[in-house]
Structures are given as C-alpha cells and as structure tokens.
Motif scaffolding. Structure first.
Motif, PDB file in Angstrom:
ATOM      1  N   ALA A 135      94.784  52.840  33.265  1.00 22.50           N
ATOM      2  CA  ALA A 135      94.490  51.554  33.169  1.00 22.50           C
ATOM      3  C   ALA A 135      92.991  51.457  32.047  1.00 22.50           C
ATOM      4  O   ALA A 135      93.261  50.546  31.059  1.00 22.50           O
TER       5      ALA A 135
ATOM      6  N   ARG B 126      93.504  49.971  28.020  1.00 22.83           N
ATOM      7  CA  ARG B 126      92.925  48.963  27.570  1.00 22.83           C
ATOM      8  C   ARG B 126      91.929  49.549  26.461  1.00 22.83           C
ATOM      9  O   ARG B 126      91.645  48.535  25.363  1.00 22.83           O
TER      10      ARG B 126
ATOM     11  N   PHE C 207      85.715  45.052  32.923  1.00 24.40           N
ATOM     12  CA  PHE C 207      87.130  45.233  32.970  1.00 24.40           C
ATOM     13  C   PHE C 207      87.441  45.904  34.141  1.00 24.40           C
ATOM     14  O   PHE C 207      88.260  45.419  34.969  1.00 24.40           O
ATOM     15  N   LEU C 208      86.635  46.918  34.655  1.00 24.62           N
ATOM     16  CA  LEU C 208      86.988  47.582  35.891  1.00 24.62           C
ATOM     17  C   LEU C 208      86.687  46.549  37.199  1.00 24.62           C
ATOM     18  O   LEU C 208      87.517  46.567  38.267  1.00 24.62           O
TER      19      LEU C 208
ATOM     20  N   GLU D  25      86.878  43.261  37.326  1.00 24.67           N
ATOM     21  CA  GLU D  25      87.760  42.241  37.271  1.00 24.67           C
ATOM     22  C   GLU D  25      89.183  42.674  37.449  1.00 24.67           C
ATOM     23  O   GLU D  25      90.146  41.699  37.426  1.00 24.67           O
ATOM     24  N   HIS D  26      89.240  44.030  37.123  1.00 21.89           N
ATOM     25  CA  HIS D  26      90.970  44.488  37.395  1.00 21.89           C
ATOM     26  C   HIS D  26      91.411  44.087  38.606  1.00 21.89           C
ATOM     27  O   HIS D  26      90.864  44.259  39.728  1.00 21.89           O
ATOM     28  N   GLU D  27      92.678  43.483  38.639  1.00 22.25           N
ATOM     29  CA  GLU D  27      93.247  42.767  39.933  1.00 22.25           C
ATOM     30  C   GLU D  27      93.491  44.099  40.740  1.00 22.25           C
ATOM     31  O   GLU D  27      93.576  43.806  42.084  1.00 22.25           O
ATOM     32  N   GLU D  28      94.054  45.048  40.314  1.00 20.19           N
ATOM     33  CA  GLU D  28      94.370  46.173  41.179  1.00 20.19           C
ATOM     34  C   GLU D  28      93.246  47.024  41.595  1.00 20.19           C
ATOM     35  O   GLU D  28      93.285  47.406  42.866  1.00 20.19           O
ATOM     36  N   LEU D  29      92.800  47.462  40.407  1.00 23.20           N
ATOM     37  CA  LEU D  29      91.515  48.497  40.794  1.00 23.20           C
ATOM     38  C   LEU D  29      90.271  48.018  41.657  1.00 23.20           C
ATOM     39  O   LEU D  29      89.765  48.620  42.534  1.00 23.20           O
ATOM     40  N   ARG D  30      89.885  46.788  41.138  1.00 18.00           N
ATOM     41  CA  ARG D  30      88.875  46.057  41.763  1.00 18.00           C
ATOM     42  C   ARG D  30      87.587  46.979  42.210  1.00 18.00           C
ATOM     43  O   ARG D  30      87.110  47.317  43.152  1.00 18.00           O
TER      44      ARG D  30
ATOM     45  N   ASP E 265      84.483  47.012  41.974  1.00 21.94           N
ATOM     46  CA  ASP E 265      83.234  45.974  41.974  1.00 21.94           C
ATOM     47  C   ASP E 265      82.212  46.455  42.895  1.00 21.94           C
ATOM     48  O   ASP E 265      81.248  45.484  43.219  1.00 21.94           O
TER      49      ASP E 265
ATOM     50  N   SER F  58      85.546  51.476  44.112  1.00 17.12           N
ATOM     51  CA  SER F  58      86.616  50.548  44.728  1.00 17.12           C
ATOM     52  C   SER F  58      86.709  50.754  46.017  1.00 17.12           C
ATOM     53  O   SER F  58      87.306  51.706  46.491  1.00 17.12           O
TER      54      SER F  58
END
Lengths: 168, 406
Positions: free
Chosen positions: A12, A16, A46-47, A49-54, A56, A82
C-alpha cells in the motif's frame, strides 16, 4: 517480507509513495520503513485514513541521535498500530542536526502533543505547526538537549567501562 | 449541572457564575488530593473548571540517559521506578525485551511463573487505584481493607525476591530462585481468603448510592478521543475499546489462558473503576490456571551467557566463575538490532523501544510510558467539571508520577 500483513502495508505504501519509501526492513518481525522527512504527515495521514489498514493509533514517537551519520544525525521514529488488523509499523525520518525540522503530527493525533514536546526537550527536534513546543520534563532554563550523544553521562576520562578493554 | 456554552473564542464559560470572576488555582505539586507530584494550574469560576494546565517533570530522573550507560542487567532496577505500584510487570517486560533482542527462548515454567507474578502485581496496582478512588469520595474503610490485601501481595514478592516495592524481580532467562514454600503457602492462603474480602469491598463501594452519584459521568471520554489520545489499558477499555496487549500480541504464554477483557461504555470514572474491579477477578482466574497447569522444570533457562550461575558453583568451577564475572561486569553477548516489545502494564501498554549497536549498553532505550501519553487528555476531560470531580478523575486515571516523569 516474511509476513503477509507486513507485505500488505508495504504494498500500500509503495503504491502510493513509490520510491519515496526509501527503505524497508523487518527487524524482529516489525515492518520498518524510512520516508523523507518532508513527507511524514502525508504518510501518517495516508495510513490513518486508509480504509483497509486503518493505522489510526500512534503508539510511540521518539528520536535517536547518530552523530556519525552526517546529514542524517537525528532519526525521528514513529510507531503506529492498526488495532483492526493488529499490525504495527515503524516509520523513520532522518533529519540533519543543523536544521532538525519536521512537521508536527498533532493535527492527526492529540497524543503526539506531549510526545513531540518530549522529543524536542531531549533532542531539539523542531516540530513545525506544534501548538505549544516547550520543554516538558526538563527545566525551562536548560540550554542544551541532553539525550544527544555529545553529553556523556559520566566522567569522560573514566575508561574502566570502555568497550576497548573487552575486545569490542 | 449548570449549562456550559462555548463562545466564539472557544473558551468555556459557565452560565452559573458565582460572581463572574475567574480565579487561578494551583492544584499541586504537593497536595493531599493528587497522590503524587502533579501540578495543575486551574482557571476556575467558582467550583467549575474552565481550563487546566498540567506541569510535569518534578521527579524526572533521566532514565533513558542513564540506560545508555548501563549494562542490560543493570537496567532492571530503573524499570522498577517507572510504575512503582506494579514494578514486577515493568521488570518482566524488560527481561522479555532483552530476551527478544538476544533470541532467548525461556522455558514454559518460567513463563507461567512470570504470569503469576505479573498478575499479582496487576491486582496490587488495581487495588491501590480503586481503593483510592473510594478515599477521594470519602470512603476510607474500603481503602484500609484493601491495603491489607496489597500488603499480602507484597509479602509474596518479598518471599521470592526479597523486596517489596521496587522489586527488581526475575532475571534475564528466568527467576533468581524458585518459588519458595513460603510463597506457595501465602499464595494459597491469598487465593482462598482474598476473593471473600474483595467481595466485601465490592459490596461496600460498587453499588453504594453516594459513591455512584459521585463517580458516574465524572471525567468521561469517548472511545474516539481516547484512541486519538493514545489511551491504553483499563482507561481505554472503560471507553469501550477491547484492546489488551495480552490478547492482541500475547507474550509469556498468555495465549494459554482463558480470561475475559472487561470493557466499559462511557469512559467515565465509574467505568474505569468497574473495569479494574473485573480485571482483578480475571487476574485471580489467570493465577489459578497458571498454578494448576504449572509445567515441571527449573525456574531458569539454560542461558549461561545471561543467567548468573549458582553461587556455590562460582567458588568451585572455573566455567561458572567466568560466566559470573562476565555477567557482573556487564559483558553479555548482545546482537545489534532494534526491537519494540510491549506488555500490558497495570495502567496501559508499556513499551520498550530498544536499539542496540552490539555494545555492552543500549544505544538508545525509549520507554513508552502509558500514563505519560494519556495524562495529556486530563485538561480536556475535566474541562467544565467541578473541582472535586477533577480530583476523582485524576485518581481514576491511575497516573503514577514515577512513570509520568521517567
């Protein structure tokens, strides 16, 4: 990469950021990437807000001093996590000691506030955009950054603990 | 509760002013209600807090700098002084970090022994925190009961390692000695009598009308804010996130045990209290499981490079003498590398980020101290609340000065 999840994160990131992922390794199973210091906020957001990785959750933020590496003396190290996929990631950005400046992550993470203040306190890293970049653990009147390697902890003339005497 | 409204400036102003005058109040650094060296400069309107500004660092001891000059086995006593209410967890976390770096696999028995000690420490830590919440609401009785129980846990630590508070317990590779008979007797006794006394404490406090009125809705935080603030441990679980390092990244054989992760809903003082109450019971269950399934074997792993040989052998055998000398002088083979190891401390994820260049001391050691990270949410959590709730919120967050200031 030995681990599928780490590969997922690395793919990912490389998709990007391409060649801006300067290096990637897996010391003790924890994916570690190096990115240019001016891109750190892009990478973190990016990390996040990434939908799969999340990724946060900011676990940790600290700095390391490498005086023997000119132009890259200060490493700022971020550990993000994550919790959904249970993947940890270590991100490093290197800064020159003459101008240790990096963007602040406080807009993304409230937790970064004190972590950055601590890093500034001990290494003098200037986090631009930080709302309140003051010393946090040391006294305000201190005029140096004590965790830098030039400040020896003990009397420098003492050599009974010197690595040379132990065949290193 | 009076209404609070946010002006355009973002400042909170109470509609229920006493005389509209804002006073500055210094809470701490030495104040009987703060349980440690914490200073908060509060802007108050009557009893209501408009703003708080914490100052920390009063007992900063430069542990990260000290660690750069100490051999690995001499760093354990430093970790004692982080969260000193549950030193054994810090000690074990450090041993495991070094073992991870050096690639040492310790025996199952050592891991189970560690689990018992760590869970005892967690109980002791939670007992202090929860009984002190009681004290801050005016219920001293529960505190005196539970401190007797904590005392019994400390006696068990004393039986194993000779120390009570700053334990320096265990070694890289195992324990300094096997659990003595004395310890086993005390632990059996504890497991028999403690649950009853703990129930008594529970019945005194948990459903007490006065207590509930005081703590429910005091110092709440949402799950989203808690995650953004880097909360971990009981404080995060109280907000409703089931994150526990023991389950997410099991260490020391925690995957062998059956236990529940209690979570709360509102993230207020009552939820934090309740999560700890339940965790104490879970810890007891883990200890029982570990005792019942304790594998046979020795209390240490055969890693002569790191683990001190028995003293009588040092006097008789050349081999043992050499190892003894090398370890005491801090000459253990450590590979270059970097490792992050986290354990579930009593108040959150305690992480060790260790960089080694192969020398006799760490090149860099950073402690991820849970309460340093979550304490910065304190001003947000108490904004708009009453002064007495702020005191409760702080004690329920389990902020430990030693860990905060490192």
């Amino acid at each position: 990469m030995s681990n599928n999840q780490n590969q997922l994160v690395l793919d990912a990131l490389q998709q990007r950021f391409g060649a801006e992922v300067l290096s990637a390794s897996e010391p003790y199973g924890l994916l570690t990437v190096e990115v240019p210091s001016n891109r750190i906020i892009d990478v973190l957001s990016f990390l996040k807000e990434h939908e799969e990785l999340r990724m946060d959750f900011l676990t940790d933020l600290c700095a390391v001093h490498y005086p023997e590496d000119p132009g890259r003396e200060i490493a700022v190290v971020y550990h993000v996590h994550s919790m959904v996929l249970n993947i940890r990631l270590r991100i490093k950005a290197f800064l020159p000691i003459s101008n240790p400046e990096i963007a602040s992550a406080t807009k993304l993470y409230s937790a970064a506030n004190w972590m950055e203040r601590e890093t500034y306190d001990f290494y003098g890293v200037q986090f631009t955009g930080h709302p309140d970049l003051r010393r946090i653990l040391n006294v305000d009147s201190m005029d140096y950054f004590p965790l830098r390697k030039e400040y020896a902890l003990e009397d420098e003339t003492r050599n009974d603990k010197d690595d040379r005497f132990f065949g290193r | 509760m009076s209404e609070l409204n946010i002006r355009n400036t973002g400042q909170l102003v109470s509609s229920e002013t006493i005389d509209g005058e804002i006073a500055v109040l210094n809470l701490g650094p030495t104040h009987p209600a703060t349980h440690g060296v914490f200073q908060n400069v509060l802007k108050v309107d009557g009893e209501r807090i408009l703003e708080a500004e914490p100052t920390i660092g009063y007992i900063h001891r430069a542990f990260e700098k000290l660690a750069e000059r100490r051999p690995y086995n001499q760093i354990t006593p430093i970790t004692d002084r982080l969260n000193y209410c549950s030193s054994p967890i810090n000690n074990m976390g450090w041993h495991m970090t070094v073992e991870k770096l050096a690639g040492i696999e310790v025996s199952k028995r050592v891991e189970y022994m560690r689990v018992i000690i760590m869970e005892l420490a967690r109980i002791a830590d939670h007992l202090v925190c929860n009984s002190v919440i009681g004290v801050d609401t005016g219920a001293l009785t529960g505190f005196t009961y539970m401190f007797q129980e904590r005392e019994r846990i400390y006696e068990m630590f004393e039986a194993v390692c000779g120390a009570r508070l700053t334990t320096n317990i265990g070694r890289i590779g195992g324990f300094e000695r096997d659990f003595p008979e004395d310890f086993k007797r005390k632990l059996d006794d504890f497991l028999k009598t403690f649950p009853k006394r703990f129930d008594e404490f529970d019945s005194l406090i948990t459903r007490n009308r006065i207590f509930m009125d005081r703590v429910i809705k005091a110092g709440p935080i949402t799950a989203e804010r808690a995650l953004n603030y880097g909360f971990t441990g009981p404080n995060l679980r109280a907000a409703g996130v089931d994150y526990d390092v023991r389950v997410m990244n099991p260490y020391s054989s925690y995957e062998d045990f059956e236990f529940n992760i209690p979570i709360g809903k509102d993230g207020d003082t009552y939820d934090r209290f309740m999560v700890r109450q339940h965790e104490i019971r879970e810890s007891l269950s883990i200890i029982r499981q570990a005792l019942n399934n304790m594998p046979a074997g020795k209390h240490y792993t055969e890693v002569p490079d790191y683990y001190l040989p028995p003293k009588d052998e040092v006097y008789k055998s050349m081999e043992a003498l050499i190892y003894h000398f090398k370890i005491v002088m801090g000459e253990t083979p450590i590979p270059a590398g970097e490792v992050y190891h986290a354990v579930e401390g009593a108040n959150g994820e305690l992480g060790y980020y260790l960089i080694s260049d192969g020398g006799r001391t760490p090149y860099r050691l950073h402690f991820r101290r849970p309460c340093f990270i979550y304490y910065q949410a304190y001003p947000e959590m108490i904004q708009g609340s009453l002064l007495s709730d702020a005191v409760l919120t702080m004690s329920s967050m389990n902020v430990i000065a030693g860990e905060l200031d490192a």
